[in-house]
Design a protein around this motif. Sequence first.
Motif, PDB file in Angstrom:
ATOM      1  N   PRO A   1       0.795  -1.236   0.000  1.00 19.93           N
ATOM      2  CA  PRO A   1       0.000   0.000   0.000  1.00 19.93           C
ATOM      3  C   PRO A   1       0.821   1.276   0.000  1.00 19.93           C
ATOM      4  N   ASP A   2       2.147   1.129  -0.109  1.00 21.66           N
ATOM      5  CA  ASP A   2       2.998   2.322  -0.044  1.00 21.66           C
ATOM      6  C   ASP A   2       2.651   3.337  -1.132  1.00 21.66           C
ATOM      7  N   THR A   3       2.377   2.839  -2.355  1.00 22.96           N
ATOM      8  CA  THR A   3       2.070   3.769  -3.440  1.00 22.96           C
ATOM      9  C   THR A   3       0.854   4.625  -3.097  1.00 22.96           C
ATOM     10  N   GLY A   4      -0.217   3.972  -2.648  1.00 22.60           N
ATOM     11  CA  GLY A   4      -1.418   4.717  -2.292  1.00 22.60           C
ATOM     12  C   GLY A   4      -1.189   5.666  -1.137  1.00 22.60           C
ATOM     13  N   ASN A   5      -0.444   5.218  -0.139  1.00 19.09           N
ATOM     14  CA  ASN A   5      -0.168   6.079   1.010  1.00 19.09           C
ATOM     15  C   ASN A   5       0.686   7.274   0.625  1.00 19.09           C
TER      16      ASN A   5
ATOM     17  N   GLU B   1     -13.316  11.560   0.977  1.00 16.13           N
ATOM     18  CA  GLU B   1     -12.764  12.402  -0.092  1.00 16.13           C
ATOM     19  C   GLU B   1     -11.334  11.968  -0.406  1.00 16.13           C
ATOM     20  N   ILE B   2     -10.538  11.732   0.637  1.00 15.10           N
ATOM     21  CA  ILE B   2      -9.162  11.276   0.446  1.00 15.10           C
ATOM     22  C   ILE B   2      -9.142   9.886  -0.162  1.00 15.10           C
ATOM     23  N   ALA B   3     -10.023   9.008   0.333  1.00 13.09           N
ATOM     24  CA  ALA B   3     -10.053   7.622  -0.147  1.00 13.09           C
ATOM     25  C   ALA B   3     -10.334   7.549  -1.636  1.00 13.09           C
ATOM     26  N   GLN B   4     -11.231   8.374  -2.131  1.00 13.50           N
ATOM     27  CA  GLN B   4     -11.546   8.350  -3.557  1.00 13.50           C
ATOM     28  C   GLN B   4     -10.355   8.804  -4.391  1.00 13.50           C
ATOM     29  N   GLY B   5      -9.630   9.799  -3.887  1.00 13.38           N
ATOM     30  CA  GLY B   5      -8.429  10.233  -4.588  1.00 13.38           C
ATOM     31  C   GLY B   5      -7.349   9.172  -4.584  1.00 13.38           C
ATOM     32  N   ARG B   6      -7.345   8.355  -3.531  1.00 13.88           N
ATOM     33  CA  ARG B   6      -6.335   7.301  -3.394  1.00 13.88           C
ATOM     34  C   ARG B   6      -6.658   6.094  -4.254  1.00 13.88           C
ATOM     35  N   LEU B   7      -7.934   5.700  -4.309  1.00 11.70           N
ATOM     36  CA  LEU B   7      -8.290   4.421  -4.897  1.00 11.70           C
ATOM     37  C   LEU B   7      -8.336   4.428  -6.418  1.00 11.70           C
TER      38      LEU B   7
ATOM     39  N   VAL C   1     -14.872  11.689 -13.879  1.00 11.69           N
ATOM     40  CA  VAL C   1     -15.516  11.323 -15.146  1.00 11.69           C
ATOM     41  C   VAL C   1     -15.209   9.863 -15.496  1.00 11.69           C
ATOM     42  N   ALA C   2     -14.030   9.393 -15.089  1.00 12.93           N
ATOM     43  CA  ALA C   2     -13.617   8.022 -15.404  1.00 12.93           C
ATOM     44  C   ALA C   2     -14.088   7.012 -14.366  1.00 12.93           C
ATOM     45  N   ALA C   3     -14.946   7.426 -13.435  1.00 12.06           N
ATOM     46  CA  ALA C   3     -15.326   6.553 -12.312  1.00 12.06           C
ATOM     47  C   ALA C   3     -15.933   5.228 -12.767  1.00 12.06           C
ATOM     48  N   SER C   4     -16.790   5.269 -13.776  1.00  8.33           N
ATOM     49  CA  SER C   4     -17.412   4.023 -14.244  1.00  8.33           C
ATOM     50  C   SER C   4     -16.377   3.099 -14.851  1.00  8.33           C
ATOM     51  N   GLU C   5     -15.472   3.643 -15.661  1.00 14.88           N
ATOM     52  CA  GLU C   5     -14.444   2.812 -16.282  1.00 14.88           C
ATOM     53  C   GLU C   5     -13.514   2.201 -15.233  1.00 14.88           C
ATOM     54  N   ILE C   6     -13.205   2.967 -14.191  1.00 17.61           N
ATOM     55  CA  ILE C   6     -12.363   2.445 -13.117  1.00 17.61           C
ATOM     56  C   ILE C   6     -13.065   1.296 -12.403  1.00 17.61           C
ATOM     57  N   ALA C   7     -14.366   1.463 -12.143  1.00 15.21           N
ATOM     58  CA  ALA C   7     -15.139   0.389 -11.511  1.00 15.21           C
ATOM     59  C   ALA C   7     -15.220  -0.840 -12.410  1.00 15.21           C
ATOM     60  N   GLN C   8     -15.372  -0.611 -13.710  1.00 14.96           N
ATOM     61  CA  GLN C   8     -15.469  -1.728 -14.653  1.00 14.96           C
ATOM     62  C   GLN C   8     -14.223  -2.598 -14.625  1.00 14.96           C
ATOM     63  N   ILE C   9     -13.043  -1.967 -14.656  1.00 10.48           N
ATOM     64  CA  ILE C   9     -11.824  -2.782 -14.684  1.00 10.48           C
ATOM     65  C   ILE C   9     -11.620  -3.508 -13.368  1.00 10.48           C
TER      66      ILE C   9
ATOM     67  N   ASP D   1     -10.019  -3.431  -2.105  1.00  4.26           N
ATOM     68  CA  ASP D   1     -10.503  -2.158  -2.677  1.00  4.26           C
ATOM     69  C   ASP D   1     -11.968  -2.249  -3.075  1.00  4.26           C
ATOM     70  N   GLY D   2     -12.747  -3.042  -2.370  1.00  2.00           N
ATOM     71  CA  GLY D   2     -14.177  -3.177  -2.642  1.00  2.00           C
ATOM     72  C   GLY D   2     -14.490  -4.420  -3.439  1.00  2.00           C
ATOM     73  N   PRO D   3     -15.501  -5.197  -3.016  1.00  2.00           N
ATOM     74  CA  PRO D   3     -15.863  -6.425  -3.727  1.00  2.00           C
ATOM     75  C   PRO D   3     -16.509  -6.133  -5.075  1.00  2.00           C
ATOM     76  N   ASP D   4     -16.530  -7.167  -5.923  1.00  2.00           N
ATOM     77  CA  ASP D   4     -17.102  -7.024  -7.262  1.00  2.00           C
ATOM     78  C   ASP D   4     -18.491  -6.395  -7.233  1.00  2.00           C
ATOM     79  N   GLU D   5     -19.310  -6.837  -6.277  1.00  2.00           N
ATOM     80  CA  GLU D   5     -20.709  -6.409  -6.245  1.00  2.00           C
ATOM     81  C   GLU D   5     -20.841  -4.894  -6.075  1.00  2.00           C
TER      82      GLU D   5
END
Length: 418
Positions: free
Chosen positions: A101-105, A252-258, A332-340, A384-388
Motif C-alpha cells: 500500500p505504499d504507493t497509495g499512502n 474524499e481522500i479515499a476516492q483520490g487514493r483508490l 468522469v472516469a469513475a465508471s471505467e475504473i469500476a469496470q476494470i 478495494d471493494g468487492p465485485d458487487e
Amino acid sequence: MRDLRPEVQAFLDRVAAFIDTEIRPNEATYAQQVEEGGRWCVPPVMEEMKAKAKAEGLWNFFLPGYEGEFGTGLSNFEYSHLAEKMGAVGIASEVFNCSAPDTGNMEVLERYGSEEQKETWLKPLLAGEIRSAFGMTEPGVASSDATNMAATAVLDGDEYVINGEKWWTSGAGDPRCKIIVFMCVTDQDPDSPRHKRHSQILVPMDSEGIEVRKMMEVFGWDDAPHGHAHLKFTNVRVPKSNMILGEGRGFEIAQGRLGPGRIHHCMRAVGLGERALQMMCERSQSRVAFGKPLSQLGGNMDIIANSRIELNMARLLTLQAAHMMDTVGNKVAASEIAQIKVIVPNIVCDVIDRAIQMHGGAGVSQVFPLARMYAGMRTLRLADGPDEVHRRSVARYELGKYSDYDKTKVESSNVSRS
C-alpha cells in the motif's frame, strides 16, 4: 488510445530488461531468504535489488506528474505499461518502490498531507527507507459498505485517542513498516451525513496500545514478510497534527487514493495473467498424453485462444480507464475504473485456473507458483471493494443516463403490447 512517447518506451525497455536480468533470477533466492529469516524479516537480496534499481533511476514511477529526486513524471497511462511488466514478477514492484500500500499512502501524503507530514513520512517512503500500512477494513462489520466502520478517533486536548480493530491491514507485518494510514470515525453523531463522519489519520506503528492479534492468511499463505495484520487499537494516542487534511475528509481522500490504485492493481494483474498464459502454453507443448501434446487434446486450443482474447480485452479496458483519468479526470472516469476492478481480476483468475488445470496436480502444488498466483488474484476480487459494489456503481452510472427518459413512452409501449 495513444502511443507511448519515445522516451517512455525507452524507459519501459530499461525496466523490462532490469526485471529479466536482476529480478527474475532472484525470485528463488528471495523466497529462500524469507524462510531462513523466519518469515517476518527483510530479505537482504531485496535491499540489494532496490539499491541497484535506485542507482539506475528506476524508482517511484507511480506519482502522475511528480518529477524530481523521487519521481519520473509519468502519466497514469504511461505508468500502466510499467505496472504490467512489474505484475508478472511478484517482487518487482517493491524493487522499484512501487508496491501497495505504499504507493497509495504516498499519493495521499503527496496530495493531501501537511508539510510536516510530508517531511516526516513521505520523504522516507519515497526514498524506500521505510514502509507503511493502510487500515480500513474491520472484522466486526460488513466492510463492503465502508461507512459501517466503527473504529474511532476522539480529540482530547492536542491528541486524538484511537480505539477499534482493523484487519487485512496490508503491510503491517513488515518490520520496516513505520506508519499506518488509519481510517476512522471522528463525528460520533449518527445523523450527520454518512460520508462526512470519517477521517484519515497517521498512526505510528510503534505507538503504545497497538496489538497485533494475528497475521491473516489467504488460502493458507501468510504473505510474509509483507503480511495482512489483524490489529487492535486501545487508547492509542497520536498528535492532533497527524490528522490528514481535516476531520470529515476521509472518504474524499479515499476516492483520490483508490482511482490510481485500481489502475495499478489491474495492470499488475494483466501482467500476472500473461505469465500464467505463457506457462500454460509452454506446458501444453512440452507434455504429451495419449500420444499428443496437451495443446492438441480436447478443447485446449480454445482455452488458450480464449485466454489470449480475454487478456487483451482486460489490458485495453484498463488502458482506456488510465487514459481517461489523464484526460478528463478520475470523477468522469469513475465508471471505467469500476469496470476494470470487476472484470480484470475475474479474467485473470480464469486464466490462472486454466493454467493450473493444464499443469495437472503440479499446478496446485508448491512446484509451480500458480496456486499462489490464484490466491492473490482471488483476493483482489475483494480488495478495494468487492465485485458487487463496483457492479452497482457501473449500473447506477448507466441507469443515470436514463433518469430523464420519457416515461410516457414506456407506458405507451406497455399498452400497445397488451
